[in-house]
Design a protein around this motif. Sequence first.
Motif: not given
Length: 763
Positions: A501-510, A515-520
């Motif tokens: 959640n921190i990766l999504r909201e703070t570090v990388m942006g949604r 995109y990357a999570f869906k690619e995985y």
Amino acid sequence: MGTSFAQQANNPQAKHGNKFEQLGTLISDPNVFRAASGAPGSQYWQQKADYLIDVAIDEEKQLLHGKETITYTNNSPDELSYLWLQLDENEHADNAENKRFETSSMRARMSAKELQNLLPKENGLGVNILKVTDATGRALSYTINYTMMRVELPQKLKPGAKFSFKIDWNYRISNRNEEGGRGGYEYFPADDNYVYTIAQWYPRMAVYSDFQGWQNKQFTGRGEFALAFGDFKVNITVPADHIVGSTGECLNYPSVLTPGQLGRWKEAQQADEPLEVVTLAEVNEKLKTKSTRTKTWQYEAKNVRDFAFVSSRRLVWDAQKVKQGVQGNQPMAMSYYGPEAYPLYRRYSTKAVAHTLRVYSKHTIEYPYPVAISVEAANGMEYPMICFNYGRADADGTYSEATKYGMIGVIIHEVGHNFFPMIVNSDERQWTWMDEGLNTFCQFLAEQAWDKDFPSRRGPAYRITDYMSLPKDELEPIMTNSENINQFGPNAYSKPATALNILRETVMGRELFDYAFKEYAKRWAFKHPTPADFFRTMEDASAVDLDWFWRGWFFGTDAVDISLDNMQQFSLPGSPSAKNAEAKSKFNKELHSLSRQRNIAENMDFLIDSDTSLVDFYNKWDRFAVSPKDQQAYDAFYASLTPQEQAIYRGDYKFYELEFTNKGGLVMPIIVEWTFEDGTQEIDFLPAYIWRKNEERVIKVFAKRKAVKSVLIDPNRETADIDESNNSWPRNQRASRFELFKQNNAARGASAGSNPMKESLKK
């Protein structure tokens, strides 16, 4: 993979060159099976196991009888001399390892139940293997080692070859509430009936993979399993008045359902709202008698890694078609539940199933299977297309808010496991977080899409701080084998979910994260990923270097505690008059003393005032006056500046130097909220890379057009900072409070709480 970061420091004597180095030897090297990008390699392979099973439940003797034919396909480049199978029911056997390796102790006061648990047990549980043969009926040699069975092959199984063999077995079905575990029965004394949740019940193939060979680590009840994909045909024989819900699609509803039920089933396939296929009235009628006959339900499931089912005469069954949100597929969302769960499950369960499929399909892959089932069974566990959950009302039909949201949350979680690990098929025996953590993160997304005020327990950063602030000797890295974890829930569920959640909201942006999570999910659907595949894919698909994040959050036990230690203001004097005014102020400060101040206050007669002969040029000279020459020189210099430079010299900008220290050790972005004297606010975001040259202390200067009143870091509590008392400047002094009396109401969403619905009926 469980090695801690402290053992892998590149530059252990320095304050830099460690936390931002690439993962290197912490993860496996890429190869032809697993590419450096995180995708399956050019020569990726995996085994296949197909099952033909006949199973029967003897309700009178509480026995399960089974016969199966397994066809195993060796897609590996290796010749195999033997096959390993899992016998999970042996976790209940008298000689099970898990009954002996837990510590125990005596206390001054102990209950009879506690003492009884210390006594040796002879319960007769565990799998009885009756026969193992090849397809022609010739006996095969086998060895059972607790929950693992090795079958010797008559000749080596070559790459690309198949081998079929048969196993007959039985076991006594355990009382799930007494023995624990995943599968078993629950007895309902009020109507003398059982609900059978049959899971981890058949001898099933262990995984043979490119990265570890056979995964034959013993099943002790916690680390769940790693299984091969295959096709199943299962014939389930149960009492004729039972209803069966199962992995896969039923092939013979016309012969096992009444005409009315069959008609409602056909109607449910077009329904937009859950429709009862088996009604509560039918269940209540069936509970009056028990059939002595049997029926066989025929199920088929393709490309699944496991198979489970529920059987009972006390099951209401409702269903609806999921027509939107799952493109190219319209699966049936269904629920099975007893009368005591009716007030909650009839209203929420199937809709929660459909909602989960929609949200997860948006963030991962489109749900590929024909059904998704939620069963109320007073526990939580997942299998392909079917899961077991809790959620029962009180006898009067009321329920607490905590029960309601807890039930919806567990349904979302267990249905969500269809995606992780039933489809994205990670090794749960080794890396629990790869299914529980990723799934808990997606659960949080689905909960928040259900209700903006949903009381999610896992996901928000601030909810993990109590765990991360524990002493280091009570913690383990996320990358720790499941059996070795002290606090299983926070480590394998909460912390990885929070990290994502921190990766999504703070570090990388949604946008980049999604995109990357869906690619995985797309890359590894119906395959066996490892942590390295996940880490590499997230970076490969986003162009965000995250090795520092994986090091800190997944391989270490450091916490986030960034302290704002100091703030200094600097400003440029600007014009000669401004410079001289500042110099005058400084001069006056230098002259200032307590004696001078009191002398003036007392109207002292100074000699220079009474004897004017003492007054000369310097007593009348204004040392801070701006000379025409100085003004002319400044005007010429000012005219040569750019507009922005002129703004600086005019004093439009104020410079603030902030000093931060990393007290917790875990490097993270620094989020600075400024509050200005006029009451307005703004936020600056400093990437985690600001720590790369000094991992313990950084100084950063900011230029602001307004005077700053105060500064706060991590204002939205999004970095999991464990100590918020050092996040502000000037320091906020928080008053300690006491309560006049203790409040008894539990917080919203807690596991226990009051039942205002019940109280309202008394008015």
